[in-house]
Design a protein around this motif. Structure first.
Motif, short mmCIF file in Angstrom:
data_model
loop_
_atom_site.label_atom_id
_atom_site.label_comp_id
_atom_site.label_asym_id
_atom_site.label_seq_id
_atom_site.Cartn_x
_atom_site.Cartn_y
_atom_site.Cartn_z
N SER C 6 39.57 37.12 46.08
CA SER C 6 40.22 38.40 46.38
C SER C 6 40.34 38.53 47.89
O SER C 6 39.46 38.13 48.65
N GLU C 40 39.29 48.85 44.50
CA GLU C 40 40.57 48.35 44.02
C GLU C 40 40.75 48.64 42.54
O GLU C 40 39.79 48.89 41.81
N HIS C 42 41.78 46.94 39.24
CA HIS C 42 41.84 45.57 38.77
C HIS C 42 42.32 45.56 37.33
O HIS C 42 41.77 46.25 36.48
N ASP C 217 45.88 46.19 41.82
CA ASP C 217 45.84 45.43 43.06
C ASP C 217 45.61 43.95 42.76
O ASP C 217 46.19 43.09 43.38
N THR C 218 44.69 43.71 41.81
CA THR C 218 44.38 42.33 41.44
C THR C 218 44.34 42.23 39.92
O THR C 218 44.26 43.24 39.24
N GLN C 230 42.78 34.35 38.25
CA GLN C 230 42.63 35.61 38.98
C GLN C 230 43.80 35.68 39.98
O GLN C 230 44.01 34.76 40.76
N THR C 232 46.65 38.04 42.55
CA THR C 232 46.89 39.23 43.34
C THR C 232 48.26 39.78 42.94
O THR C 232 49.25 39.05 42.90
#
Ligand SMILES: Nc1ncnc2c1ncn2[C@@H]1O[C@H](COP(=O)(O)OP(=O)(O)OP(=O)(O)O)[C@@H](O)[C@H]1O
Ligand SMILES: Nc1ncnc2c1ncn2[C@@H]1O[C@H](COP(=O)(O)OP(=O)(O)OP(=O)(O)O)[C@@H](O)[C@H]1O
Ligand SMILES: [Mg+2]
Ligand SMILES: [Mg+2]
Lengths: 293, 328, 517, 347
Positions: C6, C40, C42, C217-218, C230, C232
């Motif tokens: 991240s 964030e 997620h 955000d992610t 994972q 972004t």
């Protein structure tokens, strides 16, 4: 006068029901079916009499009853919660167990299959039949108190809130950190203690234990729990109602208005009526009888 | 072949004690009245006659006959069924085991179509007690002692055997006090009615509350509740079957004693002495088979005049001058 | 395994490493890892059954992992309890509501950490605090109302408030939007963004990629119990996420097959005819509120819509599983409104139910037995079940639908989800029928099976039968249907020809923003 | 396959073990030696023809009540009312017997008795079934309540109208009695075992056939396993509920023949006491399988008769306690064993 006597008798008959029904309410509200009430009562009566006999004090008898009732209820809860045994099966088995075990230990301790010797109890000598005589029996007060305390516990305390949640939606309770199993163990123990006090009332009022002396009163208490829709006050009203019907039967028996068998049916018939939704639907706690995952 | 029983019954000498099997009624050992009476008689026979006692408490209904049979098969010399409920089973079994002696306490004698009594088989002793005679006397006593002229009766299960107590009691009350009131109630219609002291107490309390001052009970363990009620109200109760004085010292006016122990002992003795024979054995006032208690415990409760009057009635009954009803 | 670290230097709020969790034979998590930075939003995505809920329930303390390590704000919290999680500020809003319906909103709020004064519940304080909180967040609730009386949206609000009330700094939301209407979803986004601004951390499980793109955000993608990517959000595309989810290229622009070009006018001879149907649901009266339509031979009518708008009730009513208040239904000209489930089957109705575990299968029955469920009277001689015929039938279906294991005597419980669904499909397609009700026919089924099932549905349509298709998957509806109805609030908000339909056109109808006819 | 055998047998073994421990403790506490008491128990039951006959007699009633509870459980229904259904069955059969003319052969009367007994049980069992199907009233509570009501009612009818003076039973039935086993096998002389035993075995086979081989059985089991799926499969779930309860009651009711027409030839007050509740134990231990029910009935019958046989040495309540212990142990170990078995098969 007649009215007072009627009330006094109704109250006397209702006391064991009040104890056991308040136990039935908390047990069922937490999700544990209260089929073992009869067994807890009988076990309480026996332990109460035995403890009172050996200690010479009815107060120790009460302690014995409470301990016995709690032990039986915890045995039930252990099998139902830890081992996920079917609650109906175990509830009935507990009743069989207590019926057999009390007689066995009666034989062992007193060489009798039917009665214990006389034990210290509460009913005072020559105290009369009226309301005044009732006032002197601490168990009468305790019985009335049991309902009020149960209502307070259930509706006013954190533990009561948890009981209500555990019986209705245990996963939801678990998800917010309520230890549902522990809540149920405590509820079971409380119900065992309360029902046992009802049994102890019978034994200590009689100053002795007699085999099967509860004679189905635990089932009447369960009926009152359901008829009272799992609410302490309404259950208490149901207890009083059933007791009044019995009083009426006793008072009218000489007159032979209706055969006593039919009077005996009243509580049971009314419970069926309640379950059939004729007087407002009796909706049990949603998770009643179900083990948590 | 089961020759053992024949030998035992024939008996070779008193070196071998008599084997006695006892099957108790539903109330079981420790009922403080009826079953305990039978047991007491058996224990006395054990001590005094060297008898060997085997005791069975049946569970369900089908165990009654089974219990009797188990004992019969063990070559008992005498098998006793304690309670009218054994009548049918023993009658039948006795025909199968003609070499074994049987006795039934409160044997119910059937009648044929013409209304004549059918005698029991030759190896069955039907032990009949004239409870109505004893009840008559305690009824008279109750009425004479009562201040309120209101006396009560609490029965166990509503069956003819218990109604016999009620009938005699009522007749006794009437005989000395024609305008006395008798309130009589029963605890139920199933055998549990003999084991419900809670109910017994409530019945008694409601009677006392209505002004009754003496209650006679014939209700097994249920009657223990009657004594509790007597203690609580300070009024009188009358015991049944055995001397129940100790259940409520000072409050037990008397007890209608039924000599079950005497009858059982008597039967064992007859078997030992080889004088046993079947037939109807009646235990009434005349035979001292029933009676009422008058001893140092309750002497103070019963005025001499009352005692005299009751004794007089007793004599008249024995002499056949007063007919005592056995049905209500 | 995890590919993208991240980006920001923000401290890590959640770090789960190599989590294993199995339920009996099912391995729900097999070495899953996830990492979320503080502050964030997620998104956690993956197919049905990928193990998303399980992983988050482990984080929330509901389950203990079989193996693996859990850290929250740098502290090792492996295997903690719900109470510990709540105390540490981790709150979870579950896929299925975790509210006690018989209790009030306030009671649900305080359950588990009840404030007391002199040994008693301090309800007044809770009510006060809830009102305050609800003002602060803009989530309006009535503390004294019973939860049973709330609408789905209100209940959702209570769930979120409940976690905030417990001081959650890390909020996990498991498919919160599945049952919400668009304005409610907007409100939710507003609340979540507000939280993010305050530095709080959010994990959002969802199946909707547009939501992922809009709010997160992610992203972590799960497949078969493992975390396989994972990402972004700003650096990825829906297509890339979808590819990661399924494990191969998928055409998000669905291929339509040979879409028929029938017109919208009612065909002269319809096989299924529904008029003015009104059906009560468990939550509210008139869950279906006057719906009417007809389906011609050789036609698939697809019903699109957010779940909970009456689709379930509509299908159950048509299948005879739920009483109707008014209206009528006929199959091939025969009125079936008053018929039993069984008679409807005999009249030519076939039904793939939406919940195969509860309705579609008797899990403890064998494959062979499940393959005759609903048609048992056709496999009977006298009163006896004809075992030979049952086994014969099973062998045929197992062959035709490639059910594995190919053993008729295996209990359905022991099959994978996809194979279980094949039993249902095989059974319902092999009976003599005119009309097929297909509810969520591919839910929880892998891609290969989906293609297989879609092919069967098209074959059926081409054989001249009528199909009513209900699916939460808009792409599926678009892929299969000849006509598309949008259900909203118990009514048909629109009925469109396939040619005129697209996600853009249907969207507003699904949200109730637009009404037609 | 091996797993299911294990799943079926392991709880029974656990129960036996727990019961043996509890039994030993109780016997020792009474100052007797467990070994000799158990020997006495075996001698008094399987050890002689009479005792064995009594065991068979008790097996008969328990098979019927066990089947009654088991078939209910197969449909997901808990019938706690076998006690009163048994009594009602015996009562109606007795009533029929009293009305039939004297001297009818058993072959002619048997069907009538079966129908009457089944009807008695079916009425008492059917009421909770209808209440559940119609109002959702939970059958556990309604059957318990009906136990009290029906037993009081039968008591009233017997006491007020049918009783022979001085007894608790009706007049003797003279129409076609059902023969005892001793009339075929002399060694059983005196024991109450009678041809109703064969009826019980045939009924168990018939129940097995019905459950596993017929459409109605298929639907009944589906209802018990997953009512929603059964409903989806065209099963009228409410109908299955009340029909199964009636059938369950009928099975218990037929059990009444054993005492009333096979043994005593009269209806007697409270002849059914205990057999209904034990039926629950029999069904649970027999795992709701008709064959298992017969085996479990035999085990419980042995315990019951054995209690009598050892009664002269130790109180027979030992057996009551042990029966309860067996029920609790089986009920507690069944889910545990199943879970362990599943966990292992996963590994
Ligand atoms: N309590 C449980 N007992 C048994 N199996 C479970 C349990 N919870 C989940 N599973 C199984 O574990 C697997 C993963 O389930 P999980 O709910 O985590 O999936 P998911 O990704 O959340 O799916 P969905 O998108 O459908 O919610 C599934 O096969 C599911 O059936
Ligand atoms: N209760 C059970 N008993 C025995 N085996 C089981 C049980 N449940 C699942 N299985 C087995 O576990 C395996 C995994 O099941 P799961 O539902 O995760 O399959 P899957 O990979 O999702 O397959 P599909 O794509 O067909 O849905 C299956 O192959 C099945 O045979
Ligand atoms: Mg999920
Ligand atoms: Mg799958």
């Amino acid at each position: 006068m007649i009215v007072l006597a009627f009330l006094a008798q109704t109250l006397r008959i209702a006391i064991p029901y009040l104890f056991a029904a308040s136990g039935g309410v908390i047990s069922e509200r937490s999700g544990l079916i209260g089929l073992g009430l009869e067994g807890y009562m009988l076990g309480g009566a026996f332990c109460g009499a035995v403890a009172s006999y050996y200690s010479g004090s009815p107060w120790v008898g009460l302690l014995g009853a409470v301990a016995g009732g709690a032990a039986l209820a915890l045995l039930y809860a252990l099998t139902a919660i830890r081992f996920r045994a079917d609650q109906v099966v175990v509830g009935i088995a507990v009743n069989l167990l207590v019926t057999g075990a009390t007689r066995f230990f009666l034989r062992l301790a007193f060489h009798s299959s039917a009665n214990s010797p006389r034990v210290p109890g509460f009913g005072a000598e020559q105290s009369g039949t009226g309301l005044a005589s009732l006032a002197r029996n601490p168990l009468i007060w305790l019985g009335i108190l049991a309902i009020a305390v149960m209502a307070w516990l259930l509706y006013r305390t954190p533990y009561g809130l948890r009981v209500r949640a555990a019986g209705e939606h245990p996963e939801a309770a678990l998800s917010v950190g309520v230890p549902v199993d522990r809540v149920r163990y405590v509820a079971a123990a409380l119900s065992g203690m309360l029902a046992a006090l009802g049994g102890a009332y019978l034994a200590l009022d009689q100053h002795q234990f007699s085999a099967e002396m509860t004679a189905g009163r635990g089932f009447i208490a369960l009926a009152a729990t359901i008829f009272g829709r799992w609410d302490p006050f309404r259950a208490a009203l149901a207890c009083l109602f059933f007791a009044a019907a019995e009083t009426l039967q006793i008072q009218l028996q000489g007159a032979q208005v209706i055969p006593s068998q039919f009077v005996e049916m009243i509580p049971y018939a009314l419970t069926i009526v309640a379950l059939a939704g004729v007087v407002g639907r009796a909706v049990p706690p949603a998770a009643l009888g179900k083990a948590t995952e | 072949r089961p020759s053992g029983s024949a030998q035992a019954a024939a008996g070779t000498g008193s070196d071998r004690g008599v084997n006695v099997g006892l099957v108790l009624d539903i109330g079981g050992l420790g009922d403080k009245s009826f079953n305990d009476g039978a047991y007491r008689g058996a224990v006395r026979a054990e001590k005094e006659l060297g008898a060997h006692i085997r005791l069975i408490e049946p569970g369900e209904e089908s165990d009654r006959e089974s219990g009797l049979r188990l004992l019969a098969a063990q070559h008992m010399d005498l098998v006793i069924g304690v309670g009218f409920i054994f009548t049918d089973d023993v009658t039948q079994l006795a025909k199968e085991y003609p070499n074994i002696n049987f006795a039934v306490v409160d044997y119910a004698i059937a009648t044929d179509k013409a209304g004549n009594p059918i005698p029991p088989p030759p190896n069955v002793a039907a032990l009949k007690f004239k409870e109505e005679e004893g009840s008559f006397l305690v009824g008279a006593l109750a009425a004479l002692v009562s201040r309120s002229k209101k006396v009560g009766f609490v029965g166990g299960m509503d069956v003819p055997l218990i109604q016999k107590f009620e009938a005699g009691y009522k007749a006794g009350v009437r005989s000395v006090c024609p305008n006395c009131t008798v309130i009589s109630q029963y605890a139920g219609v199933t055998p549990i009615a003999f084991r419900n002291p809670g109910k017994g107490k409530e019945l008694a309390l409601s009677q006392y509350q209505q002004g009754v001052d003496v209650i006679y009970h014939a209700s097994g363990s249920t009657g223990l509740g009657v004594f509790e009620a007597a203690r609580q109200t300070g009024k009188y109760a009358i015991g049944v079957d055995a001397d129940q004085y100790s259940e409520a010292p000072g409050r037990v006016l008397t007890s209608m004693v039924k000599g079950v122990d005497v009858a059982v002992f008597d039967m064992v003795k007859r078997v030992r002495d080889k004088t046993f024979s079947g037939g109807i054995y009646t235990y009434g006032l005349a035979q001292n088979g029933v009676g009422y208690v008058y001893d140092e415990h309750n002497r103070a409760l019963i005025p001499d005049s009352v005692r005299a009057r009751v004794e007089q009635l007793k004599g008249e009954i024995i002499a056949g001058k007063i007919p005592v009803p056995s049905t209500r | 395994m995890s590919s993208v670290e991240s980006s920001a230097s923000a401290p890590i709020a959640i770090r789960l490493s190599d989590i294993y969790k199995s339920f009996g034979p099912v391995n729900a998590n097999r070495g899953a890892s996830i990492q979320v930075a503080r502050g964030e939003i997620h998104a956690l995505v993956g197919e049905n059954g990928a193990g998303k809920s399980t992983l988050m329930r482990i984080l929330g303390g509901m389950y203990a992992p079989d193996a693996g390590k859990m850290e929250v704000n740098g502290r090792d919290v492996t295997g903690w309890t719900t109470a510990e999680a709540i105390d540490a500020g981790v709150g979870m809003v579950h896929q299925h509501f975790m509210l006690v319906p018989t209790l009030t909103v306030a009671e649900n709020m305080m359950l588990g950490r009840e404030p007391t004064s002199r040994g008693q519940l301090d309800s007044a304080r809770v009510a006060r605090e809830v009102t305050e909180l609800s003002k602060r967040t803009g989530l309006a609730v009535h503390p004294q109302r019973k939860v049973a009386d709330l609408s789905v949206g209100e209940a959702q609000r209570v769930e979120i408030l409940k976690t905030l009330y417990r001081g959650a700094k890390i909020l996990i939301l498991d498919e919160p939007t599945a049952v919400l209407s668009p304005p409610e979803i907007d409100e939710l986004w507003r609340v979540l963004r507000g939280m993010r601004e305050r530095g709080e951390t959010i994990v959002l499980i969802t199946h909707k990629l547009d939501e992922v793109m809009e709010i997160s955000d992610t992203i972590t993608v799960m497949r078969h119990g493992q975390t396989i990517a994972q990402l972004t959000t700003t650096e990825t595309t829906p297509a890339a996420i979808a590819k990661a989810m399924v494990g191969r290229d998928v055409q998000l622009a669905t291929h339509y097959g040979e879409t028929s070009s029938r017109s919208l006018e009612l065909p002269s001879a319809s096989l299924l005819e529904v008029r003015d149907l009104v059906v009560d649901g468990p939550r509210r009266a008139s869950a279906v509120d006057g719906v009417g339509f007809s389906i011609a031979p050789g036609e698939i009518l697809g019903i699109a819509g957010v779940e909970g708008n009456g689709q379930t009730e509509l299908l159950e009513a048509l299948a005879g599983l739920r009483p109707v208040r008014s209206g009528s239904t006929s199959v091939a000209g025969r009125d079936i409104t008053a018929l039993s489930v069984k008679s409807r089957g005999d009249a030519g109705l076939s039904h793939i139910p939406e919940d195969r575990h509860a309705r579609g299968l008797v899990l403890d029955y064998t494959i062979a037995e499940n393959l005759i469920l609903g048609q048992q009277h056709r496999f009977t001689t006298g009163v006896r079940l004809d075992n030979d015929a049952i086994i014969d039938n099973a062998r045929r279906q197992i062959d035709a639908f490639d059910i594995r294991p190919a053993v008729p005597s295996v209990p359905a419980r022991a099959l994978s989800g996809g194979n279980q669904q094949k039993i249902v499909i095989a059974r319902e397609m092999s009976r003599g029928f005119q009309v097929l009700l297909a509810a969520q026919p591919t839910r929880g089924v892998d891609v290969g099976a989906i293609e297989f099932i879609h092919a069967r549905l098209r074959e059926t349509r081409n054989a001249g039968k009528a199909i009513l298709l209900v699916s939460a998957d808009l792409a599926e509806v678009l892929a299969l249907s000849d006509r598309i109805a949008v259900m909203y609030g118990g009514k048909f908000a629109a009925v469109l020809n396939r040619r005129d339909a697209s996600e853009e056109v249907l969207g507003p109808y699904m949200t109730g923003a637009e009404h037609a006819a | 396959m091996r797993r299911t055998v294990e799943e079926a047998l392991l709880p029974a073994l656990v129960a036996l073990l727990v019961a043996a421990v509890v039994g030993d403790v109780l016997i020792l506490s009474f100052g007797q030696s467990p070994g000799s008491v158990y020997r006495l128990l075996i001698d008094g039951t399987w050890g002689n023809a009479y005792g064995f006959g009594q065991v068979l007699y008790k097996t008969t009633t328990l098979t019927f009540t066990g089947l009654a509870v088991a078939i209910g459980l197969r449909a997901g229904l808990f019938n706690i009312g076998a006690e009163s259904q048994l009594a009602a069955g015996g009562f109606l059969a007795g009533l029929a017997g009293l009305m039939l003319p004297m001297g009818l052969p058993a072959l002619a009367t048997l069907p009538i008795y079966i129908v009457a007994a089944a009807a008695g049980g079916a009425i008492v069992g059917g009421i909770p079934g209808v209440l559940k199907a119609r109002f959702g009233a939970h059958e556990v509570i309604t059957t318990i309540m009906l136990n009290f009501i029906v037993l009081a009612l039968l008591n009233y009818l017997t006491a007020a109208h049918l009783k022979v003076e001085g007894t608790l039973h009706t007049a003797e039935i003279h129409a076609g009695a059902l023969p005892r086993l001793s009339s075929m096998i002399g060694a059983f002389r005196g024991s109450a075992a009678n041809v109703v035993l064969f009826l019980a075995l045939i009924t168990a086979a018939a129940v097995a056939w019905f459950l596993f081989r017929t459409r109605r059985g298929f639907e009944l089991r589906a209802t018990g396993l997953q009512p929603a799926a059964a409903e989806y499969g065209g099963v009228n779930v409410g109908g299955v509920w009340w029909r199964t309860m009636a059938l369950s009651g009928a099975l218990a009711g037929i059990g009444g023949l054993n005492y009333v027409l096979g043994y005593k030839h009269y209806y007697e007050e409270s002849f059914a006491s205990g057999a209904g509740f034990l039926g629950i134990a029999v069904a649970i231990v027999g795992r709701n399988n008709p064959i298992g029910v017969v085996v479990a009935a035999f085990v419980f019958a042995t315990m019951s008769q054995g209690g009598l046989a050892v009664n002269a040495v130790v109180p027979k309540q030992i057996v009551d306690v042990l029966q309860a212990v067996v029920i609790i142990a089986v009920a507690a170990s069944v889910p545990e064993v199943r879970r362990l078995a599943r966990a292992r098969s996963a590994a």
